[in-house]
Write a protein that holds these residues in place. Structure first.
Motif, PDB file in Angstrom:
ATOM      1  N   PHE A  99       0.831  -1.206   0.000  1.00  0.00           N
ATOM      2  CA  PHE A  99       0.000   0.000   0.000  1.00  0.00           C
ATOM      3  C   PHE A  99       0.865   1.255   0.000  1.00  0.00           C
ATOM      4  CE2 PHE A  99      -2.611  -3.269   2.044  1.00  0.00           C
ATOM      5  CZ  PHE A  99      -3.705  -3.233   1.184  1.00  0.00           C
ATOM      6  N   THR A 100       0.391   2.280  -0.673  1.00  0.00           N
ATOM      7  CA  THR A 100       1.055   3.588  -0.636  1.00  0.00           C
ATOM      8  C   THR A 100       0.280   4.490   0.333  1.00  0.00           C
ATOM      9  OG1 THR A 100      -0.279   4.354  -2.500  1.00  0.00           O
ATOM     10  CG2 THR A 100       1.885   3.426  -3.029  1.00  0.00           C
ATOM     11  N   ILE A 101       0.990   5.458   0.883  1.00  0.00           N
ATOM     12  CA  ILE A 101       0.359   6.383   1.834  1.00  0.00           C
ATOM     13  C   ILE A 101      -0.700   7.215   1.104  1.00  0.00           C
ATOM     14  CG2 ILE A 101       0.792   8.402   3.310  1.00  0.00           C
ATOM     15  CD1 ILE A 101       3.727   7.265   3.589  1.00  0.00           C
ATOM     16  N   GLY A 102      -1.914   7.201   1.611  1.00  0.00           N
ATOM     17  CA  GLY A 102      -2.986   8.010   1.029  1.00  0.00           C
ATOM     18  C   GLY A 102      -4.047   7.191   0.313  1.00  0.00           C
ATOM     19  N   PHE A 103      -3.674   5.978  -0.081  1.00  0.00           N
ATOM     20  CA  PHE A 103      -4.607   5.131  -0.839  1.00  0.00           C
ATOM     21  C   PHE A 103      -5.841   4.786   0.004  1.00  0.00           C
ATOM     22  CE2 PHE A 103      -5.713   0.618  -2.008  1.00  0.00           C
ATOM     23  CZ  PHE A 103      -6.346   0.902  -3.204  1.00  0.00           C
ATOM     24  N   ASP A 104      -5.616   4.400   1.234  1.00  0.00           N
ATOM     25  CA  ASP A 104      -6.740   3.991   2.085  1.00  0.00           C
ATOM     26  C   ASP A 104      -7.700   5.163   2.332  1.00  0.00           C
ATOM     27  OD1 ASP A 104      -7.996   1.929   3.826  1.00  0.00           O
ATOM     28  OD2 ASP A 104      -7.556   3.405   5.383  1.00  0.00           O
ATOM     29  N   THR A 105      -7.133   6.323   2.610  1.00  0.00           N
ATOM     30  CA  THR A 105      -7.985   7.500   2.858  1.00  0.00           C
ATOM     31  C   THR A 105      -8.780   7.844   1.599  1.00  0.00           C
ATOM     32  OG1 THR A 105      -6.285   8.324   4.348  1.00  0.00           O
ATOM     33  CG2 THR A 105      -7.983   9.897   3.675  1.00  0.00           C
ATOM     34  N   ALA A 106      -8.108   7.845   0.452  1.00  0.00           N
ATOM     35  CA  ALA A 106      -8.797   8.188  -0.802  1.00  0.00           C
ATOM     36  C   ALA A 106      -9.937   7.205  -1.054  1.00  0.00           C
ATOM     37  CB  ALA A 106      -7.808   8.177  -1.964  1.00  0.00           C
ATOM     38  N   ASN A 107      -9.691   5.927  -0.800  1.00  0.00           N
ATOM     39  CA  ASN A 107     -10.749   4.932  -0.991  1.00  0.00           C
ATOM     40  C   ASN A 107     -11.942   5.183  -0.087  1.00  0.00           C
ATOM     41  OD1 ASN A 107     -10.432   2.873  -2.920  1.00  0.00           O
ATOM     42  ND2 ASN A 107      -8.586   2.254  -1.850  1.00  0.00           N
ATOM     43  N   ASN A 108     -11.646   5.540   1.167  1.00  0.00           N
ATOM     44  CA  ASN A 108     -12.746   5.805   2.090  1.00  0.00           C
ATOM     45  C   ASN A 108     -13.556   7.026   1.648  1.00  0.00           C
ATOM     46  OD1 ASN A 108     -12.891   3.960   4.554  1.00  0.00           O
ATOM     47  ND2 ASN A 108     -10.711   4.228   4.242  1.00  0.00           N
ATOM     48  N   THR A 109     -12.854   8.014   1.109  1.00  0.00           N
ATOM     49  CA  THR A 109     -13.544   9.207   0.592  1.00  0.00           C
ATOM     50  C   THR A 109     -14.440   8.820  -0.579  1.00  0.00           C
ATOM     51  OG1 THR A 109     -11.659  10.555   1.243  1.00  0.00           O
ATOM     52  CG2 THR A 109     -13.147  11.512  -0.389  1.00  0.00           C
ATOM     53  N   VAL A 110     -13.911   7.979  -1.460  1.00  0.00           N
ATOM     54  CA  VAL A 110     -14.688   7.569  -2.642  1.00  0.00           C
ATOM     55  C   VAL A 110     -15.907   6.746  -2.218  1.00  0.00           C
ATOM     56  CG1 VAL A 110     -14.638   6.179  -4.752  1.00  0.00           C
ATOM     57  CG2 VAL A 110     -12.706   7.669  -4.201  1.00  0.00           C
ATOM     58  N   ILE A 111     -15.684   5.851  -1.274  1.00  0.00           N
ATOM     59  CA  ILE A 111     -16.791   4.995  -0.815  1.00  0.00           C
ATOM     60  C   ILE A 111     -17.919   5.839  -0.227  1.00  0.00           C
ATOM     61  CG2 ILE A 111     -17.435   3.299   0.965  1.00  0.00           C
ATOM     62  CD1 ILE A 111     -15.864   1.933  -1.019  1.00  0.00           C
ATOM     63  N   GLU A 112     -17.528   6.859   0.525  1.00  0.00           N
ATOM     64  CA  GLU A 112     -18.548   7.725   1.122  1.00  0.00           C
ATOM     65  C   GLU A 112     -19.370   8.399   0.015  1.00  0.00           C
ATOM     66  OE1 GLU A 112     -16.936  10.668   3.820  1.00  0.00           O
ATOM     67  OE2 GLU A 112     -18.884  11.658   3.918  1.00  0.00           O
ATOM     68  N   ALA A 113     -18.667   8.833  -1.028  1.00  0.00           N
ATOM     69  CA  ALA A 113     -19.363   9.485  -2.150  1.00  0.00           C
ATOM     70  C   ALA A 113     -20.267   8.484  -2.871  1.00  0.00           C
ATOM     71  CB  ALA A 113     -18.338  10.075  -3.108  1.00  0.00           C
ATOM     72  N   ILE A 114     -19.753   7.288  -3.108  1.00  0.00           N
ATOM     73  CA  ILE A 114     -20.558   6.277  -3.825  1.00  0.00           C
ATOM     74  C   ILE A 114     -21.816   5.928  -3.020  1.00  0.00           C
ATOM     75  CG2 ILE A 114     -20.626   3.863  -4.611  1.00  0.00           C
ATOM     76  CD1 ILE A 114     -17.746   4.173  -5.548  1.00  0.00           C
ATOM     77  N   ASP A 115     -21.664   5.797  -1.716  1.00  0.00           N
ATOM     78  CA  ASP A 115     -22.828   5.488  -0.872  1.00  0.00           C
ATOM     79  C   ASP A 115     -23.917   6.554  -1.055  1.00  0.00           C
ATOM     80  OD1 ASP A 115     -21.500   3.315   0.103  1.00  0.00           O
ATOM     81  OD2 ASP A 115     -21.092   4.149   2.087  1.00  0.00           O
ATOM     82  N   LYS A 116     -23.477   7.797  -1.102  1.00  0.00           N
ATOM     83  CA  LYS A 116     -24.455   8.889  -1.236  1.00  0.00           C
ATOM     84  C   LYS A 116     -25.069   8.906  -2.633  1.00  0.00           C
ATOM     85  CE  LYS A 116     -22.746  11.527   2.575  1.00  0.00           C
ATOM     86  NZ  LYS A 116     -21.762  12.426   3.121  1.00  0.00           N
ATOM     87  N   ILE A 117     -24.224   8.663  -3.621  1.00  0.00           N
ATOM     88  CA  ILE A 117     -24.739   8.622  -4.999  1.00  0.00           C
ATOM     89  C   ILE A 117     -25.735   7.464  -5.139  1.00  0.00           C
ATOM     90  CG2 ILE A 117     -24.065   8.090  -7.393  1.00  0.00           C
ATOM     91  CD1 ILE A 117     -21.475   9.772  -6.770  1.00  0.00           C
ATOM     92  N   ARG A 118     -25.458   6.370  -4.451  1.00  0.00           N
ATOM     93  CA  ARG A 118     -26.365   5.210  -4.524  1.00  0.00           C
ATOM     94  C   ARG A 118     -27.772   5.582  -4.034  1.00  0.00           C
ATOM     95  NH1 ARG A 118     -25.879   0.151  -5.245  1.00  0.00           N
ATOM     96  NH2 ARG A 118     -23.618   0.117  -5.114  1.00  0.00           N
ATOM     97  N   ASP A 119     -27.831   6.376  -2.965  1.00  0.00           N
ATOM     98  CA  ASP A 119     -29.147   6.783  -2.434  1.00  0.00           C
ATOM     99  C   ASP A 119     -29.974   7.476  -3.515  1.00  0.00           C
ATOM    100  OD1 ASP A 119     -28.486   5.839   0.039  1.00  0.00           O
ATOM    101  OD2 ASP A 119     -27.981   7.806   0.892  1.00  0.00           O
ATOM    102  N   THR A 120     -29.337   8.429  -4.184  1.00  0.00           N
ATOM    103  CA  THR A 120     -30.116   9.186  -5.183  1.00  0.00           C
ATOM    104  C   THR A 120     -30.319   8.368  -6.458  1.00  0.00           C
ATOM    105  OG1 THR A 120     -30.230  11.243  -6.454  1.00  0.00           O
ATOM    106  CG2 THR A 120     -28.033  10.518  -5.847  1.00  0.00           C
ATOM    107  N   ALA A 121     -29.354   7.525  -6.795  1.00  0.00           N
ATOM    108  CA  ALA A 121     -29.504   6.656  -7.976  1.00  0.00           C
ATOM    109  C   ALA A 121     -30.705   5.727  -7.790  1.00  0.00           C
ATOM    110  CB  ALA A 121     -28.232   5.850  -8.205  1.00  0.00           C
ATOM    111  N   ALA A 122     -30.803   5.169  -6.588  1.00  0.00           N
ATOM    112  CA  ALA A 122     -31.897   4.225  -6.311  1.00  0.00           C
ATOM    113  C   ALA A 122     -33.245   4.952  -6.297  1.00  0.00           C
ATOM    114  CB  ALA A 122     -31.658   3.524  -4.975  1.00  0.00           C
ATOM    115  N   SER A 123     -33.269   6.158  -5.745  1.00  0.00           N
ATOM    116  CA  SER A 123     -34.537   6.900  -5.663  1.00  0.00           C
ATOM    117  C   SER A 123     -35.076   7.263  -7.042  1.00  0.00           C
ATOM    118  CB  SER A 123     -34.346   8.196  -4.861  1.00  0.00           C
ATOM    119  OG  SER A 123     -33.832   7.899  -3.595  1.00  0.00           O
ATOM    120  N   HIS A 124     -34.163   7.552  -7.967  1.00  0.00           N
ATOM    121  CA  HIS A 124     -34.579   8.012  -9.305  1.00  0.00           C
ATOM    122  C   HIS A 124     -34.493   6.929 -10.382  1.00  0.00           C
ATOM    123  CE1 HIS A 124     -35.013  12.431  -8.772  1.00  0.00           C
ATOM    124  NE2 HIS A 124     -34.256  12.197  -7.713  1.00  0.00           N
TER     125      HIS A 124
END
Ligand code: F6P
Length: 322
Positions: A136-161
């Motif tokens: 692992f490189t420094i920063g990869f884990d944090t970036a992934n967690n940031t992306v996952i948080e965004a995907i979770d939120k996008i999923r909410d609106t994707a599912a609603s519409h």
């Protein structure tokens, strides 16, 4: 080795500050004089070299970005630029340099230390996770967690519409963030530079998915895929498949934020390892983490070799998307 400088170079990554702190404090612990170079290699050329003490790195373990700032420096690619950089190192009597960055930064370090009498150790700091010689490189884990948080939120609106979303993540030449966030975020498909996926295959899959069980879908796309990232691929898909489609480009949002516990510990361990390697006389090595053990790999190999993308992870995205 008695006087050690540290710099950050290339794209910033969460955890760089934790690594700077560890480098500085490990050096002081072992009796070395420590220095920071501002703006990466540009600061070496411009003589922006400042002494650092234990207090200089207080209260930064939790901060994203890099207190030393960073740059992608073209002048350092020239022999004249490197000569200026070396002259400034000599002026400050610095005999060891820790470079926190990615492969471009390591290439610069490698050349400098072959041309001049300066020992260098690299620490892998990039959200891309694309360096050989470390799991692992420094920063990869944090970036992934940031992306996952965004995907979770996008999923909410994707599912609603009932929508199909293309989510573009970083990684011009590397698909690790895309692949990991696709698995962790439960995406229906992933497009990465390491494996070619035809638009036809993708459309066939989406038609089956959205025609049968699913009403919404998320496709994670590494930037630069299909010559223009998520926007380009969405346009191509829309030509064949008429579904309510949206594109979300996450961008530099992914590079910021407070580092995760994993990245802080990784950064701290690698910072310590880098300084101790210099003190033991190592040169042109990268301090990485392999199977939870610190491992030194020659910078040369770290740059030239590519870690093979694990095919089973790509398969897993497909298995989990049925
Ligand atoms: O190397 C890290 C990275 O974030 C890549 O994922 C991305 O392709 C690139 O940097 C973007 O660079 P810049 O911030 O200079 O636009």
């Amino acid at each position: 080795i008695e006087r050690i400088a540290v710099l950050t170079s290339g794209g910033d990554a969460p955890g760089m500050n934790a690594c700077i702190r560890s480098v500085v404090r490990t050096g002081i612990y072992h009796g070395a004089q420590m220095f920071g170079v501002m703006q990466g290699y540009q600061g070496l050329i411009n003589d922006e070299i400042i002494p650092l003490n234990s207090k200089s790195v207080s209260n930064i373990v939790q901060r994203g970005g890099t207190i030393l700032k960073t740059a992608r420096c073209l002048e350092f690619k020239t022999p004249e630029g490197r000569k200026k950089a070396y002259d400034n190192l000599v002026k400050h009597e610095i005999d060891g340099l820790v470079v926190i960055g990615g492969d471009g930064s390591f290439t610069g370090a490698e050349i400098l230390s072959r041309e001049y009498d300066i020992k260098v150790i690299g620490v892998p700091g990039t959200i891309d996770n694309d360096l050989f010689g470390t799991d692992f490189t420094i920063g990869f884990d944090t970036a992934n967690n940031t992306v996952i948080e965004a995907i979770d939120k996008i999923r909410d609106t994707a599912a609603s519409h009932d929508r199909l979303f293309f989510v573009e993540v970083m990684g011009r030449d590397a698909g690790y963030i895309a692949l990991w966030s696709a698995i962790g975020g439960g995406a229906e498909a992933v497009l990465i530079p390491e494996k070619e996926t035809s638009v036809d295959d993708l459309v066939d899959k989406l038609m089956v998915d959205l025609g049968n069980l699913k009403t919404s879908s998320i496709v994670v796309v590494a930037e630069g895929e299909h010559g223009g990232g998520a926007m380009a691929i969405a346009e191509k898909v829309k030509e064949r498949f008429n579904y309510d489609t949206k594109v979300s480009i996450l961008g530099h949002f992914q590079r910021g934020g407070s580092p995760t516990s994993f990245d802080r510990v990784l950064a701290s361990r690698l910072g310590q390892a880098a300084v101790e390697a210099l003190l033991k006389g190592h040169n042109r090595k990268m301090a990485g983490m392999i199977s939870n053990h610190v491992a030194l790999t020659s910078i040369d190999l770290a740059i030239k070799n590519k870690t093979e993308m694990d095919e089973t992870l790509i398969e897993l995205v497909n298995i989990l998307a049925i």
